[in-house]
Write a protein that holds these residues in place. Sequence first.
Motif, PDB file in Angstrom:
ATOM      1  N   HIS A  77       2.625  -2.677  17.821  1.00  0.00           N
ATOM      2  CA  HIS A  77       1.507  -1.452  18.314  1.00  0.00           C
ATOM      3  C   HIS A  77       0.219  -2.187  17.744  1.00  0.00           C
ATOM      4  N   LEU A  78       0.293  -3.160  16.644  1.00  0.00           N
ATOM      5  CA  LEU A  78      -0.711  -3.889  15.803  1.00  0.00           C
ATOM      6  C   LEU A  78      -2.741  -3.038  16.560  1.00  0.00           C
ATOM      7  N   ARG A  79      -3.085  -2.449  16.211  1.00  0.00           N
ATOM      8  CA  ARG A  79      -4.414  -1.975  16.275  1.00  0.00           C
ATOM      9  C   ARG A  79      -5.853  -3.009  15.205  1.00  0.00           C
ATOM     10  N   SER A  80      -5.294  -3.177  14.163  1.00  0.00           N
ATOM     11  CA  SER A  80      -6.469  -3.868  13.958  1.00  0.00           C
ATOM     12  C   SER A  80      -5.692  -4.439  11.906  1.00  0.00           C
ATOM     13  N   ALA A  81      -6.106  -5.711  12.529  1.00  0.00           N
ATOM     14  CA  ALA A  81      -6.376  -5.877  10.069  1.00  0.00           C
ATOM     15  C   ALA A  81      -7.346  -6.662  10.086  1.00  0.00           C
ATOM     16  N   THR A  82      -7.136  -5.978   8.855  1.00  0.00           N
ATOM     17  CA  THR A  82      -8.234  -6.394   7.920  1.00  0.00           C
ATOM     18  C   THR A  82      -7.996  -7.315   6.442  1.00  0.00           C
ATOM     19  N   TYR A  83      -8.221  -8.293   6.600  1.00  0.00           N
ATOM     20  CA  TYR A  83      -8.145  -8.785   5.176  1.00  0.00           C
ATOM     21  C   TYR A  83      -9.064  -9.022   4.279  1.00  0.00           C
ATOM     22  N   HIS A  84      -9.675  -8.979   3.012  1.00  0.00           N
ATOM     23  CA  HIS A  84     -11.032  -9.068   1.892  1.00  0.00           C
ATOM     24  C   HIS A  84      -9.806  -9.989   0.892  1.00  0.00           C
ATOM     25  N   TYR A  85     -10.972 -11.546   0.960  1.00  0.00           N
ATOM     26  CA  TYR A  85     -11.439 -12.278   0.227  1.00  0.00           C
ATOM     27  C   TYR A  85     -11.814 -12.070  -1.093  1.00  0.00           C
ATOM     28  N   GLU A  86     -11.390 -11.762  -2.238  1.00  0.00           N
ATOM     29  CA  GLU A  86     -12.617 -11.990  -3.708  1.00  0.00           C
ATOM     30  C   GLU A  86     -12.407 -13.248  -4.027  1.00  0.00           C
ATOM     31  N   LYS A  87     -13.534 -13.686  -4.439  1.00  0.00           N
ATOM     32  CA  LYS A  87     -13.682 -14.872  -5.938  1.00  0.00           C
ATOM     33  C   LYS A  87     -13.522 -14.402  -7.635  1.00  0.00           C
ATOM     34  N   GLU A  88     -12.622 -14.515  -7.921  1.00  0.00           N
ATOM     35  CA  GLU A  88     -12.504 -14.139  -9.300  1.00  0.00           C
ATOM     36  C   GLU A  88     -13.342 -14.817 -10.221  1.00  0.00           C
ATOM     37  N   ALA A  89     -13.451 -14.389 -11.481  1.00  0.00           N
ATOM     38  CA  ALA A  89     -14.644 -15.689 -12.713  1.00  0.00           C
ATOM     39  C   ALA A  89     -14.351 -17.091 -12.620  1.00  0.00           C
ATOM     40  N   ALA A  90     -12.844 -17.005 -12.420  1.00  0.00           N
ATOM     41  CA  ALA A  90     -12.047 -18.254 -13.273  1.00  0.00           C
ATOM     42  C   ALA A  90     -12.485 -18.930 -11.439  1.00  0.00           C
ATOM     43  N   GLY A  91     -12.809 -18.530 -10.630  1.00  0.00           N
ATOM     44  CA  GLY A  91     -13.276 -19.423  -8.727  1.00  0.00           C
ATOM     45  C   GLY A  91     -12.030 -19.130  -7.936  1.00  0.00           C
ATOM     46  N   THR A  92     -10.805 -18.626  -8.734  1.00  0.00           N
ATOM     47  CA  THR A  92      -9.936 -18.511  -7.376  1.00  0.00           C
ATOM     48  C   THR A  92     -10.162 -17.345  -6.846  1.00  0.00           C
ATOM     49  N   TRP A  93      -9.652 -17.395  -5.909  1.00  0.00           N
ATOM     50  CA  TRP A  93      -9.740 -15.997  -4.760  1.00  0.00           C
ATOM     51  C   TRP A  93      -8.721 -15.090  -4.375  1.00  0.00           C
ATOM     52  N   VAL A  94      -9.036 -14.444  -4.565  1.00  0.00           N
ATOM     53  CA  VAL A  94      -7.803 -13.168  -4.360  1.00  0.00           C
ATOM     54  C   VAL A  94      -8.235 -12.371  -2.808  1.00  0.00           C
ATOM     55  N   MET A  95      -7.106 -11.919  -2.106  1.00  0.00           N
ATOM     56  CA  MET A  95      -6.553 -11.667  -0.799  1.00  0.00           C
ATOM     57  C   MET A  95      -5.709  -9.834  -1.733  1.00  0.00           C
ATOM     58  N   SER A  96      -6.236  -9.247   0.177  1.00  0.00           N
ATOM     59  CA  SER A  96      -6.441  -8.252   0.438  1.00  0.00           C
ATOM     60  C   SER A  96      -5.723  -8.147   1.771  1.00  0.00           C
ATOM     61  N   ALA A  97      -4.977  -6.928   2.624  1.00  0.00           N
ATOM     62  CA  ALA A  97      -5.000  -7.000   3.563  1.00  0.00           C
ATOM     63  C   ALA A  97      -5.187  -5.572   3.912  1.00  0.00           C
ATOM     64  N   LYS A  98      -5.374  -5.047   5.280  1.00  0.00           N
ATOM     65  CA  LYS A  98      -4.886  -3.841   5.600  1.00  0.00           C
ATOM     66  C   LYS A  98      -4.612  -3.712   6.962  1.00  0.00           C
ATOM     67  N   PHE A  99      -3.741  -3.272   7.468  1.00  0.00           N
ATOM     68  CA  PHE A  99      -3.157  -3.724   8.866  1.00  0.00           C
ATOM     69  C   PHE A  99      -2.903  -1.704   9.542  1.00  0.00           C
ATOM     70  N   GLU A 100      -3.650  -1.708  10.444  1.00  0.00           N
ATOM     71  CA  GLU A 100      -3.056  -0.097  11.225  1.00  0.00           C
ATOM     72  C   GLU A 100      -3.254  -0.217  12.707  1.00  0.00           C
ATOM     73  N   TYR A 101      -1.667   0.604  13.449  1.00  0.00           N
ATOM     74  CA  TYR A 101      -1.328   0.190  13.823  1.00  0.00           C
ATOM     75  C   TYR A 101      -1.429   2.081  15.183  1.00  0.00           C
ATOM     76  N   ASP A 102      -1.268   1.562  16.085  1.00  0.00           N
ATOM     77  CA  ASP A 102      -0.864   2.625  16.839  1.00  0.00           C
ATOM     78  C   ASP A 102       0.233   2.773  17.126  1.00  0.00           C
ATOM     79  N   ARG A 103       0.563   4.492  16.746  1.00  0.00           N
ATOM     80  CA  ARG A 103       2.023   5.362  17.166  1.00  0.00           C
ATOM     81  C   ARG A 103       2.144   4.911  18.950  1.00  0.00           C
ATOM     82  N   PRO A 104       3.466   4.199  18.777  1.00  0.00           N
ATOM     83  CA  PRO A 104       4.014   4.450  20.020  1.00  0.00           C
ATOM     84  C   PRO A 104       4.345   5.883  21.036  1.00  0.00           C
TER      85      PRO A 104
END
Length: 108
Positions: A77-104
């Motif tokens: 029952h996935l309702r939404s997914a949000t991926y955030h990408y952030e570039k660090e000073a060294a030039g590498t990217w870090v990802m975080s994610a948030k998932f929201e679900y409907d209640r069955p």
Amino acid sequence: MSDSFLDLHAGLDLEIGRLVLAEMYEEDDSADLVIVVEGDQYSITLKSALQPIIFPDDDLLYAVGKLVDLHIERGSHLRSATYHYEKEAAGTWVMSAKFEYDRPEGVD
């Protein structure tokens, strides 16, 4: 040998991330991908610090479709997914994610 849901999900997270970062300018330092799911339909919003609107290419749309299909098959029952990408000073990217679900239905 069958892959577990989490293994399949992690592989799709990596594929989606690779495709999102391919859309970034060298000067970009953050990006957001928002996926909204309604039934078996989904929409995508992609933007970065320097690009207020990015039209996702077919490969990204396909990868997100695989993610949505995986959740439909799992009945999560996935309702939404949000991926955030952030570039660090060294030039590498870090990802975080948030998932929201409907209640069955029928579950309190």
